[in-house]
Design a protein around this motif. Structure first.
Motif, PDB file in Angstrom:
ATOM      1  N   THR A 100      32.753  36.524  72.431  1.00 56.61           N
ATOM      2  CA  THR A 100      31.574  35.761  73.270  1.00 56.61           C
ATOM      3  C   THR A 100      30.958  36.494  74.222  1.00 56.61           C
ATOM      4  N   SER A 101      31.058  37.781  74.078  1.00 60.38           N
ATOM      5  CA  SER A 101      30.469  38.447  75.247  1.00 60.38           C
ATOM      6  C   SER A 101      30.128  39.963  75.031  1.00 60.38           C
TER       7      SER A 101
ATOM      8  N   ASN B 128      19.259  38.817  67.772  1.00 56.67           N
ATOM      9  CA  ASN B 128      19.632  38.562  69.340  1.00 56.67           C
ATOM     10  C   ASN B 128      18.234  38.154  70.015  1.00 56.67           C
TER      11      ASN B 128
ATOM     12  N   ASN C 109      27.017  37.310  78.676  1.00 63.12           N
ATOM     13  CA  ASN C 109      27.349  36.331  77.798  1.00 63.12           C
ATOM     14  C   ASN C 109      26.423  36.555  76.357  1.00 63.12           C
ATOM     15  N   SER C 110      27.153  36.523  75.158  1.00 65.51           N
ATOM     16  CA  SER C 110      26.482  36.579  74.096  1.00 65.51           C
ATOM     17  C   SER C 110      25.337  35.692  73.751  1.00 65.51           C
ATOM     18  N   SER C 111      25.520  34.518  74.035  1.00 63.02           N
ATOM     19  CA  SER C 111      24.698  33.307  73.513  1.00 63.02           C
ATOM     20  C   SER C 111      23.618  33.300  74.729  1.00 63.02           C
ATOM     21  N   THR C 112      23.876  33.454  76.097  1.00 63.41           N
ATOM     22  CA  THR C 112      22.704  33.144  76.853  1.00 63.41           C
ATOM     23  C   THR C 112      21.975  34.654  77.333  1.00 63.41           C
TER      24      THR C 112
END
Length: 276
Positions: free
Chosen positions: A121-122, A48, A162-165
């Protein structure tokens, strides 16, 4: 309700109970589980892209303790001290067939707890509560300032990330500064109590601020969440300010009423006093 529908909730609860018993069993007999957990934790931190360090990891039958935890953030001159961090399964969530981890943080100036669950996604932080000793936090940070603040800051609410940003996509948070005090030029100014509310709509955090006694405030604005790190988020808004009669603040404020225009970023806020 059919016989099959009656059996399903009972089966789910039995499955949860079996999971809990199994976790306790393996934790007691350990089978070198501590080093396995540490490898998994270090992998999750690296995956992460989190700059987190800790001194020791101590695994208890149903919880995990990390000591002397530091979080390093971009554009922050000093790593954020989290102190001791405690993690354990959120049993109430597990009983509802929802996997979540209860996290507690404690050091010399901050106490915080929340329940963290991961979705497709979160990441959801629920029941987020905390308390910060402002004077002790400033002393730890060690940066020189013309004004020294005191009082206690409390917060509670929920945040969806948000998991990506790594940026929040939903926020419902209330922050209060109780017994707010400023010490400047050997003079103490007791300001009162303040409440800040954060509500997120799409990319903007809408904030409202009100409260105070010697220095009364009421205003609103936005915090634009458009990039990383958080210190680069754009800040704007207006705050109406009013000083009470016969307050020592009259010596440093030109008039009893005015409007403060807020601009800049969260890391470097700028304000302009427009007197009335």
């Amino acid at each position: 309700m059919t016989h099959k529908e009656k059996i399903k909730p009972m089966f789910n609860k039995q499955l949860s109970l079996l999971f809990i018993v199994s976790l306790i069993f393996f934790s007691i007999f350990r089978w070198d589980i501590e080093s396995w957990v540490q490898r998994k934790l270090d992998f999750a931190i690296a995956q992460n892209h989190l700059d987190i360090t800790y001194d020791t990891l101590d695994l208890h039958p149903t919880s995990l303790e990390l000591s002397n935890v530091y979080l390093r953030l971009l554009d922050m001159p000093k790593p954020l001290l989290l102190g001791d961090v405690y993690l354990q399964l959120d049993w109430s969530a597990l009983w509802k067939m929802r996997l979540a981890v209860s996290v507690k943080i404690k050091n010399s100036f901050i106490q915080m707890s929340t329940s963290i669950s991961s979705h497709s996604t979160s990441i959801m932080l629920t029941s987020l509560t905390g308390q910060l000793d402002v004077r002790a936090a400033q002393a730890w940070y060690g940066q020189t300032s013309l004004a020294q603040a005191a009082g206690n800051v409390y917060w509670q609410g929920n945040i969806k990330i948000n998991s990506s940003t790594g940026r929040p996509i939903q926020t419902d948070l209330q922050i209060s500064w109780q017994d707010a005090t400023l010490n400047m030029m050997q003079q103490s100014y007791i300001l009162g109590n303040y409440v800040l509310n954060l509500k997120q709509t799409e990319q903007n955090q809408v904030w409202t601020l009100q409260g105070g006694e010697q220095l009364q405030t009421k205003g609103s604005g936005t915090l634009q969440i458009n990039r990383n790190p958080p210190f680069m988020w754009k800040l704007q808004g207006n705050i109406d300010v009013k000083t009470s009669e016969n307050t020592p603040l009259a010596a440093i404020l030109p008039k009893t009423k005015g409007k403060v225009k807020i601009t800049g970023t969260l890391g470097q806020p700028q304000w302009t006093l427009m007197t009335q």
